[in-house]
Write an enzyme that holds these catalytic residues in place. Sequence first.
Site, PDB file in Angstrom:
ATOM      1  N   ASP A  23       0.730  -1.086  -0.126  1.00 41.15           N
ATOM      2  CA  ASP A  23      -0.014   0.085  -0.057  1.00 41.15           C
ATOM      3  C   ASP A  23       1.078   1.391   0.096  1.00 41.15           C
ATOM      4  O   ASP A  23       1.449   1.752   1.119  1.00 41.15           O
ATOM      5  CB  ASP A  23      -0.983  -0.012   1.060  1.00 41.15           C
ATOM      6  CG  ASP A  23      -1.662   1.323   1.313  1.00 41.15           C
ATOM      7  OD1 ASP A  23      -1.985   1.517   2.540  1.00 41.15           O
ATOM      8  OD2 ASP A  23      -1.953   1.939   0.418  1.00 41.15           O
ATOM      9  N   ASP A  25       0.158   3.870  -2.365  1.00 35.95           N
ATOM     10  CA  ASP A  25      -0.490   5.026  -3.250  1.00 35.95           C
ATOM     11  C   ASP A  25      -0.605   6.486  -2.115  1.00 35.95           C
ATOM     12  O   ASP A  25      -0.403   7.220  -2.959  1.00 35.95           O
ATOM     13  CB  ASP A  25      -1.836   4.451  -3.631  1.00 35.95           C
ATOM     14  CG  ASP A  25      -1.969   3.439  -4.989  1.00 35.95           C
ATOM     15  OD1 ASP A  25      -0.752   3.192  -5.340  1.00 35.95           O
ATOM     16  OD2 ASP A  25      -3.029   2.898  -5.060  1.00 35.95           O
TER      17      ASP A  25
END
Length: 195
Positions: A23, A25
């Site tokens: 993760d 982003d």
Amino acid sequence: MEGGAELLAKGSGTREKIVYIWDMDETIILLKSLLNGSYAGGFNGSKDVQQGIELGKMWEKHILQVCDDYFFYEQVENYNSPSLDALSEYDDGRELGDYDFRNDNLGPPSDDVNKRKLAYRYRMISKTYQQGLRNNVDQDMVREWNELYELTDKYTDGWLSSGIQSWYYIFCNWFVRKKISLLIFSPYGSFGFCL
């Protein structure tokens, strides 16, 4: 959400789907907006632009340090492999505890010798993923990352933590409905598990 590894459970004849997610982003989006000052600019002077830029530079430094120190980023960035096991046929299984990655002269051409050197790096990267980054770094680095996360979260009025919580809630519910196990990784360590 397809594409997770499918494992055949021993003796059961059923398949279990395991999905791993890195993760990054929201970190990348926030990092760019901190580095170029656009995050603070959106607050019409109520945020210190220079403080945001300094936070962005600290993130950049820490991310690149981890990428270089644990994932051989500078050494493998010019090689495009679809997965960490793409070159496993070239890995002879050599013990790598005392292998000198910095001085093994990895480079062009893309012959079998260099593919073996690259396969060694991919095996070490895979091992680091399996062990978890928190199990490979010292407590000082963990403390620095946690402090940087807290400073950034404070500066951004909880943008990172609320984004992660929202993402976790939305996707965890989806995965639970699909009966897929999910272990979520973030730059701050694995923080969620859905059954």
